[in-house]
Design a protein around this motif. Structure first.
Motif, PDB file in Angstrom:
ATOM      1  N   SER A  38       0.824  -1.204   0.000  1.00 21.36           N
ATOM      2  CA  SER A  38       0.000   0.000   0.000  1.00 21.36           C
ATOM      3  C   SER A  38       0.862   1.259   0.000  1.00 21.36           C
ATOM      4  O   SER A  38       0.438   2.302  -0.502  1.00 21.36           O
ATOM      5  CB  SER A  38      -0.950   0.002   1.190  1.00 21.36           C
ATOM      6  OG  SER A  38      -0.242  -0.220   2.387  1.00 21.36           O
ATOM      7  N   THR A  39       2.082   1.159   0.536  1.00 19.66           N
ATOM      8  CA  THR A  39       2.975   2.323   0.479  1.00 19.66           C
ATOM      9  C   THR A  39       3.317   2.671  -0.966  1.00 19.66           C
ATOM     10  O   THR A  39       3.392   3.842  -1.324  1.00 19.66           O
ATOM     11  CB  THR A  39       4.270   2.031   1.254  1.00 19.66           C
ATOM     12  OG1 THR A  39       4.818   0.798   0.799  1.00 19.66           O
ATOM     13  CG2 THR A  39       4.014   1.962   2.739  1.00 19.66           C
ATOM     14  N   ARG A  42       0.213   4.258  -2.719  1.00 22.12           N
ATOM     15  CA  ARG A  42       0.039   5.645  -2.272  1.00 22.12           C
ATOM     16  C   ARG A  42       1.042   6.566  -2.954  1.00 22.12           C
ATOM     17  O   ARG A  42       0.712   7.675  -3.346  1.00 22.12           O
ATOM     18  CB  ARG A  42       0.188   5.754  -0.757  1.00 22.12           C
ATOM     19  CG  ARG A  42      -1.047   5.360   0.007  1.00 22.12           C
ATOM     20  CD  ARG A  42      -1.016   5.914   1.416  1.00 22.12           C
ATOM     21  NE  ARG A  42       0.183   5.521   2.141  1.00 22.12           N
ATOM     22  CZ  ARG A  42       0.320   4.387   2.819  1.00 22.12           C
ATOM     23  NH1 ARG A  42      -0.660   3.509   2.845  1.00 22.12           N
ATOM     24  NH2 ARG A  42       1.430   4.128   3.485  1.00 22.12           N
ATOM     25  N   THR A  45       0.045   7.650  -6.590  1.00 21.41           N
ATOM     26  CA  THR A  45      -1.146   8.458  -6.862  1.00 21.41           C
ATOM     27  C   THR A  45      -0.734   9.853  -7.315  1.00 21.41           C
ATOM     28  O   THR A  45       0.349  10.333  -6.989  1.00 21.41           O
ATOM     29  CB  THR A  45      -2.055   8.574  -5.627  1.00 21.41           C
ATOM     30  OG1 THR A  45      -1.305   9.154  -4.565  1.00 21.41           O
ATOM     31  CG2 THR A  45      -2.599   7.234  -5.224  1.00 21.41           C
TER      32      THR A  45
END
Length: 64
Positions: A38-39, A42, A45
């Motif tokens: 998820s890092t 993120r 984005t």
């Protein structure tokens, strides 16, 4: 001689800012998202300014 046509596909992928910088979405956020941390997702984005080496070629495709 006919006018140059701009590359419509490139026009959908990049945006030229008011100051002339070329920004686009970062690559790697389309599929296999469950495998990626998820890092990383993120960090990917948002839009980023493209590399200087690519800008000349992309602006030519856009007819600028």
């Amino acid at each position: 001689m006919p006018k140059m046509k701009s590359h419509t596909g490139m026009g959908k992928r990049v945006k030229v800012t008011g100051k002339g910088k070329v920004v686009a979405q970062q690559a790697g956020l389309r599929h296999n998202l469950e495998k990626k941390p998820s890092t990383q997702t993120r960090r990917l984005t948002g839009t980023v300014e493209l590399a200087k080496a690519d800008v000349k070629r992309i602006k030519k495709l856009l007819g600028r």
